[in-house]
Design an enzyme around this catalytic site. Structure first.
Site, short mmCIF file in Angstrom:
data_model
loop_
_atom_site.label_atom_id
_atom_site.label_comp_id
_atom_site.label_asym_id
_atom_site.label_seq_id
_atom_site.Cartn_x
_atom_site.Cartn_y
_atom_site.Cartn_z
N ASP A 399 0.80 -1.24 0.00
CA ASP A 399 0.00 0.00 0.00
C ASP A 399 0.82 1.27 0.00
OD1 ASP A 399 -2.05 -1.75 0.22
OD2 ASP A 399 -2.52 -1.29 2.30
N ASP A 618 -6.46 -6.44 11.58
CA ASP A 618 -6.16 -5.35 10.64
C ASP A 618 -6.16 -3.99 11.34
OD1 ASP A 618 -6.11 -6.92 8.23
OD2 ASP A 618 -8.30 -7.00 8.33
C1 BGC Z 1 0.11 -4.48 10.90
C2 BGC Z 1 1.47 -5.03 11.22
C3 BGC Z 1 1.42 -6.53 11.28
C4 BGC Z 1 0.83 -7.09 10.01
C5 BGC Z 1 0.65 -8.59 10.03
C6 BGC Z 1 -0.41 -5.11 9.65
O1 BGC Z 1 -1.73 -4.71 9.46
O2 BGC Z 1 0.18 -3.10 10.78
O3 BGC Z 1 1.87 -4.52 12.47
O4 BGC Z 1 2.69 -7.06 11.48
O5 BGC Z 1 -0.43 -6.51 9.74
O6 BGC Z 1 -0.34 -8.98 10.88
#
Ligand code: BGC
Length: 680
Positions: A399, A618
């Site tokens: 993104d 998320d």
């Molecule tokens: C988060 C990260 C995380 C990743 C995997 C992302 O949405 O911001 O901190 O490591 O997801 O879960």
């Protein structure tokens, strides 16, 4: 993560014709001396009621264009209401489409598309009198132009020492006379590599498009290096093509592969790394055992994630993961092991959403810190000799670049664009990792619900190309792209496609599809790959699709197409993607695990992967204090009633979610229940 929502959408407003400025017929070649020659193919994309859509494919058969103006006349009373990929206007029946800055430059042989929506009454005959810069497009080549070309695949070949390997050659278009092609090894380079068959090929007007094979051989030698030699494919009057052949050494214990030794698809024939941290969490959930041995990616989402955590936060650091990967590799016999590392820490990260904002800021020297405290440190570790046998896949900055296409109304994104920080950071990462011969770079390409409108699609592909072209090794320094990371877009909509019509109305007109050109992720990823190759990326790039949470099984999954005759009803009842809006992205209710990770599932797709580890949130569904830079994004709040980017729909998020990246048991349970294909 977060931000996928932002589809910048073209609204088709009935009667919008008045919004077009009327200008007269313009025929002003800017390069007066350039020989213009062109071909235009016109097709109706759809027609319903008094509306229709038109697509025009333009081919430059003449000299390179630095800007272009296409004109034509409608035979009937058609009226353009809204167009894209050009500045459209209409005066009387004469239509003018002028180039935009990003598509003004079109080299000889280039092909590009523009399109519009329009209205009409009575009949709707196609226009035929297309002209570029005043010169009629007859489809004939301009003087001195040659559209014939050698098509060579692949252009990087590994030849095992003592063995052979091949590549293929064909012509791009039908010749009128026979075309002879020679294949010769350059005089310098590793003399052990030779052309063993196919050194002279003949193509006729009937077999020109059947690939002919060229075989290379690498003689046994005593050294333990991987020499390379350029193999030149030439034919009089055509642009020559160079193939880089690398001998894969079998002497000694050479553990220093050269970049040429990268395999075409790092997932093929390999096992995937099982992350013990994630695996333990999955296993601790009822039923989780069934998927706990799947391979998921390791996210380096902050500088501190690189080192192992101490008390309180005892996460595995990058070296711990790689050491563990070496163990898994040693334990699985001769199969190679692929480990995926997510590089996710650009300054102003996730600039258009809040849930995954990061620790670095552009205004606080973030780009410099990204380079020295993050990328350099990771690259040093990946380059360690101990890890040379691993296939390390880097997933680069989810993104980020796509936000520069659609979200420039957001100040953080504007800053990322104005300062060049995203582009420079991504290039820096690619350069550093490409130097390490067993690292494979894959760059994020968003997903269809973000870039699937042609107003976003081509500009995004152009940005990916210009970004990667600016790396030290140019377009070959990446191995491919990844789509749908941490998103929920269905891989395939089984009960309709983009050409389906309902009672004469295109599904593109439905609220759900909203004029997008894609209804699912597989078609998007494959088309994006084609687009990228047309912009110059090597033809052997491959796509990855994150299928960790796009399964959409469970009791609410439709079992066939709806019989409704209303297009909205038809699409809503037929689609397997059960989200409230395709712009929703946070902890989606009703989602299930998707296809299990696998190599080569479809043409052009290197693998389905689980990059977002199922069960990791998320974003928090309410404000939670934290020191990770993460903010509260209302798209994760189930009571939120939306914004323009999700059509003012409910967020569709599960309640009681923890911060992004943190374990979210209820979500994991739901993903298991709704898995498709089902689990076990
Ligand atoms: C988060 C990260 C995380 C990743 C995997 C992302 O949405 O911001 O901190 O490591 O997801 O879960």
């Amino acid at each position: 993560m977060g931000p996928h929502r932002s589809s910048w959408r073209r609204a088709l407003v009935a009667g919008a014709a008045t919004a077009l400025t009327a200008v007269g017929l313009v025929a002003s070649p800017s390069a007066a001396n350039a020989a213009v020659a062109c071909e235009v193919t016109y097709s109706k994309a759809w027609e319903g009621g008094n509306s229709f859509g038109g697509n025009l494919t333009i081919r430059n058969l003449g000299d390179p264009l630095t800007d272009w103006t296409l004109t034509y006349t409608f035979p009937g009373n058609q009226q353009v209401t809204h167009g894209w990929n050009a500045e459209w206007s209409q005066s009387g029946s004469t239509v003018t489409a002028r180039s935009l800055s990003w598509n003004a430059n079109q080299p000889t042989g280039a092909q590009w598309e523009i399109g519009f929506n329009g209205s009409f009454s009575g009949s709707n005959p196609d226009p035929t009198d297309f002209a570029i810069n005043g010169t009629p497009c007859t489809g004939d080549e301009g003087p001195g132009q040659e559209e014939q070309a050698l098509v060579v695949t692949p252009t990087r070949v590994n030849v095992p020492e003592g063995g052979t390997a091949s590549f293929s050659v064909r012509l791009a278009t039908q010749p009128s006379d026979n075309v002879s092609v020679s294949v010769t090894a350059a005089s310098d380079g590793d003399q052990d590599i030779t052309v063993s068959s196919g050194s002279s090929l003949t193509f006729t007007s009937s077999n020109w498009d059947t690939p002919q094979s060229v075989t290379l051989a690498a003689a046994q030698d005593d050294d333990d290096t991987n020499g390379t030699r350029t193999i030149n494919v030439t034919s009089e009057g055509l642009e020559p093509v160079a193939v880089t052949a690398t001998e894969v050494d079998d002497d000694g214990d050479d553990t220093t592969p050269t970049p040429g030794e990268r395999v075409d698809n790092p997932f093929e024939g390999a096992d995937g790394y099982v992350n013990p941290d994630w695996s333990a969490k999955a296993r601790s959930e009822p039923g989780g055992e069934a998927v706990a041995d799947q391979s998921t990616a390791v996210w380096l989402d902050r500088i501190a994630a690189i080192e192992s955590g101490s008390a309180g936060d005892n996460h595995m650091g990058l070296r711990d993961h790689l050491d563990e990967a070496v163990k898994q590799d040693e334990a699985n016999g001769s199969r190679p092991l692929t480990i995926q590392i997510v590089i996710y820490n650009l300054p102003n990260r996730d600039c258009s959403a809040l849930a995954s904002n990061g620790e670095l800021r552009i205004s606080e020297n973030g780009l410099q810190r990204y380079k020295t405290e993050y990328i350099d440190v990771i690259a040093d570790i990946l380059a360690d000799e101990k890890y040379r046998n691993l296939r390390i896949v880097t997933i680069i900055e989810i993104d980020s670049l796509p936000n520069l296409i659609t979200n420039l109304n957001v100040p953080d994104c504007q800053e990322a664009e104005r300062t060049g920080a995203y582009v420079e950071g991504v290039r820096y990462a690619i350069d550093k990792f490409y130097e390490i011969p067993n690292v494979y770079n894959y760059v994020d390409a968003a997903h269809h619900g973000w870039l699937g409108w042609d107003s976003n699609f081509r500009p995004a592909a152009e940005l990916f190309a210009s970004t990667v072209r600016g790396t030290k090794a140019g377009l070959q320094s990446i191995h491919g792209f990844i789509t749908n990371t941490a998103n929920y877009s269905a891989l395939r909509e089984p009960y309709f496609d983009i050409n389906t019509t309902v009672n004469g109305t295109s599904v593109r007109q439905s609220k759900w599809i909203d004029w997008n050109f894609y209804v699912d992720e597989l078609s998007y990823a494959q088309d994006m790959r084609r687009e990228l190759i047309s912009l110059g990326f090597p033809s052997d790039i491959g796509m990855l699709i994150d299928t960790s949470r796009n399964g959409w099984g469970g009791p609410d999954r439709p079992t066939g197409p709806s019989s409704a005759t209303d297009v909205d009803k038809f699409v809503d009842e037929s689609r397997i993607d059960r989200r409230l809006h395709a712009g929703n992205w946070c902890n989606q209710a009703g989602a299930g695990l998707g296809e299990r990770p696998q190599a080569n599932p479809e043409p052009g797709i290197d693998a389905y992967v689980w990059v977002k580890p199922p069960g990791e949130s998320d974003g928090a569904s309410e404000e939670i204090d934290n020191d990770e830079g993460k903010k509260f994004d209302r798209m994760c709040d189930p009571t939120y009633e939306g914004n323009e980017r999700n059509g003012y729909n409910n967020s569709g998020a599960l309640p009681d979610a923890p911060l992004s990246g943190h374990w979210f048991s209820a979500q994991f349970q739901e993903l298991l229940r709704n898995a498709y294909p089902p689990v076990n």
